[in-house]
Design an enzyme around this catalytic site. Structure first.
Site, PDB file in Angstrom:
ATOM      1  N   ASP A   1       0.850  -1.178   0.000  1.00  0.00           N
ATOM      2  CA  ASP A   1       0.000   0.000   0.000  1.00  0.00           C
ATOM      3  C   ASP A   1       0.894   1.239   0.000  1.00  0.00           C
ATOM      4  O   ASP A   1       2.089   1.162   0.285  1.00  0.00           O
ATOM      5  CB  ASP A   1      -0.882  -0.059   1.250  1.00  0.00           C
ATOM      6  CG  ASP A   1      -1.775   1.146   1.404  1.00  0.00           C
ATOM      7  OD1 ASP A   1      -2.363   1.584   0.401  1.00  0.00           O
ATOM      8  OD2 ASP A   1      -1.877   1.664   2.529  1.00  0.00           O
TER       9      ASP A   1
ATOM     10  N   ASP B   1      -0.390   5.026   1.011  1.00  0.00           N
ATOM     11  CA  ASP B   1      -0.695   5.955   2.101  1.00  0.00           C
ATOM     12  C   ASP B   1      -0.602   5.268   3.455  1.00  0.00           C
ATOM     13  O   ASP B   1      -1.199   4.200   3.671  1.00  0.00           O
ATOM     14  CB  ASP B   1      -2.094   6.538   1.919  1.00  0.00           C
ATOM     15  CG  ASP B   1      -2.201   7.368   0.650  1.00  0.00           C
ATOM     16  OD1 ASP B   1      -2.048   8.586   0.736  1.00  0.00           O
ATOM     17  OD2 ASP B   1      -2.402   6.772  -0.428  1.00  0.00           O
TER      18      ASP B   1
ATOM     19  N   GLU C   1      -1.598  10.520   4.411  1.00  0.00           N
ATOM     20  CA  GLU C   1      -2.698  10.173   3.517  1.00  0.00           C
ATOM     21  C   GLU C   1      -2.800  11.311   2.504  1.00  0.00           C
ATOM     22  O   GLU C   1      -3.118  12.455   2.860  1.00  0.00           O
ATOM     23  CB  GLU C   1      -4.015  10.036   4.289  1.00  0.00           C
ATOM     24  CG  GLU C   1      -4.058   8.881   5.264  1.00  0.00           C
ATOM     25  CD  GLU C   1      -4.283   7.533   4.589  1.00  0.00           C
ATOM     26  OE1 GLU C   1      -4.886   7.512   3.485  1.00  0.00           O
ATOM     27  OE2 GLU C   1      -3.860   6.511   5.152  1.00  0.00           O
TER      28      GLU C   1
ATOM     29  N   SER D   1      -2.642   1.573  -4.608  1.00  0.00           N
ATOM     30  CA  SER D   1      -3.052   2.702  -3.787  1.00  0.00           C
ATOM     31  C   SER D   1      -4.494   3.100  -4.014  1.00  0.00           C
ATOM     32  O   SER D   1      -4.945   3.214  -5.156  1.00  0.00           O
ATOM     33  CB  SER D   1      -2.144   3.907  -4.080  1.00  0.00           C
ATOM     34  OG  SER D   1      -2.546   5.027  -3.323  1.00  0.00           O
ATOM     35  N   GLY D   2      -5.184   3.354  -2.897  1.00  0.00           N
ATOM     36  CA  GLY D   2      -6.488   3.990  -2.972  1.00  0.00           C
ATOM     37  C   GLY D   2      -6.340   5.483  -3.190  1.00  0.00           C
ATOM     38  O   GLY D   2      -7.331   6.201  -3.281  1.00  0.00           O
TER      39      GLY D   2
ATOM     40  N   LYS E   1      -6.895  -4.484  -5.389  1.00  0.00           N
ATOM     41  CA  LYS E   1      -5.533  -4.678  -4.896  1.00  0.00           C
ATOM     42  C   LYS E   1      -5.133  -6.155  -4.978  1.00  0.00           C
ATOM     43  O   LYS E   1      -4.024  -6.488  -5.410  1.00  0.00           O
ATOM     44  CB  LYS E   1      -5.411  -4.169  -3.456  1.00  0.00           C
ATOM     45  CG  LYS E   1      -5.443  -2.652  -3.350  1.00  0.00           C
ATOM     46  CD  LYS E   1      -5.185  -2.192  -1.925  1.00  0.00           C
ATOM     47  CE  LYS E   1      -5.077  -0.673  -1.850  1.00  0.00           C
ATOM     48  NZ  LYS E   1      -4.628  -0.209  -0.521  1.00  0.00           N
TER      49      LYS E   1
ATOM     50  N   ASP F   1      -1.786  -1.334   5.700  1.00  0.00           N
ATOM     51  CA  ASP F   1      -2.164  -0.883   7.043  1.00  0.00           C
ATOM     52  C   ASP F   1      -3.662  -0.844   7.293  1.00  0.00           C
ATOM     53  O   ASP F   1      -4.084  -0.679   8.444  1.00  0.00           O
ATOM     54  CB  ASP F   1      -1.603   0.522   7.293  1.00  0.00           C
ATOM     55  CG  ASP F   1      -2.352   1.580   6.507  1.00  0.00           C
ATOM     56  OD1 ASP F   1      -3.039   2.421   7.133  1.00  0.00           O
ATOM     57  OD2 ASP F   1      -2.279   1.581   5.266  1.00  0.00           O
TER      58      ASP F   1
ATOM     59  N   ASN G   1      -8.756  -2.108   3.558  1.00  0.00           N
ATOM     60  CA  ASN G   1      -8.782  -2.310   2.105  1.00  0.00           C
ATOM     61  C   ASN G   1      -7.558  -3.074   1.606  1.00  0.00           C
ATOM     62  O   ASN G   1      -7.451  -3.365   0.411  1.00  0.00           O
ATOM     63  CB  ASN G   1      -8.932  -0.980   1.360  1.00  0.00           C
ATOM     64  CG  ASN G   1      -7.762  -0.045   1.579  1.00  0.00           C
ATOM     65  OD1 ASN G   1      -7.151  -0.038   2.652  1.00  0.00           O
ATOM     66  ND2 ASN G   1      -7.445   0.758   0.575  1.00  0.00           N
TER      67      ASN G   1
END
Length: 234
Positions: free
Chosen positions: A35, A37, A44, A123-124, A168, A191, A194
């Site tokens: 991930d 962020d 973030e 990444s979101g 993901k 973390d 998601n």
């Protein structure tokens, strides 16, 4: 160069690394996906953008709930992005300059590349920040969302399919297949809620300073903000 975060305070009595170790032997990892962020970086990104929109507190509260698994990620992302409407697209360069790498990020990536292991990020967050960051770090694969811009300003909408927990996991599987890396030689690090699907799927899944849901369900966890500790699990 993007600055690495400052040194952490002295370690607590809680073990820094726990869970499965050595499961990738003897060949070692062929692909690590992490991930961005609050994992690869300290912040973030959406909150840094929201600072310019005057909506940081609102956005941060929704982000926290989404990362705990209390909200649907895609719906919550659209809700947060809607608050960014009107922010000039120059925000991307400003935010990129503010991004701080998590301690040990560059060392981890370099060590994995030396071992012949590819590195990907999912990444979101947003391509506009993640892509140049990944290029600087020599990251091999990237998946992130993209924000719509019109007349030099954010519209408050996300373009295309949102990178959520299912996306993901799909990226992990796709990149492993492209490189002929069996799933037992993959590593996933994240973390938030998601990240759960890819962490369950990988040969070793690592909860990195994670929210409770992920900490409880991940096979391994790291409780100190130093990505070099991932190497201890490999």
């Amino acid at each position: 160069m993007i600055p690495t975060s400052a040194a952490a305070s002295p370690a607590s009595p809680t073990p820094r690394v726990s869970g499965a170790r050595g499961a990738l032997a003897p060949q070692g990892p062929g692909l690590l996906v992490m991930d961005v962020d609050s994992t690869l970086i300290e912040q973030e990104v959406i909150e840094l953008i929201a600072e310019r929109a005057g909506t940081r507190e609102e956005v941060a509260a929704v982000t926290e709930r989404a990362m705990r698994g209390e909200l649907d990620f895609a719906a919550s992302l659209r809700e947060r992005v809607a608050t960014l409407a009107g922010v000039p697209e120059t925000v991307f360069a400003e935010v990129l300059a503010e991004v701080r790498l998590t301690r040990g990020a560059e060392d981890l990536i370099a060590a994995l590349h030396e071992r012949g292991c590819a590195v990907g990020v999912v990444s979101g967050g947003f391509e506009e920040v993640v892509l140049p960051l990944a290029e600087r770090l020599g990251i091999d694969h990237v998946a992130a969302n993209r924000l719509e811009v019109a007349n030099g300003r954010l519209t408050g909408r996300v373009l295309g399919k949102i990178v959520d927990r299912r996306a993901k996991e799909a990226c992990l599987r796709q990149w492993a297949a492209e490189r002929s890396v069996p799933m037992e030689r993959t590593v996933a690090v994240g973390d938030g809620a998601n990240d759960l699907d890819m962490i369950r799927t990988a040969g070793i899944g690592v909860a990195f300073c994670a929210k409770p849901l992920l900490r409880e369900q991940a096979p391994a966890r790291i409780d100190e903000r130093d990505l070099r500790l991932v190497l201890d699990l490999l």
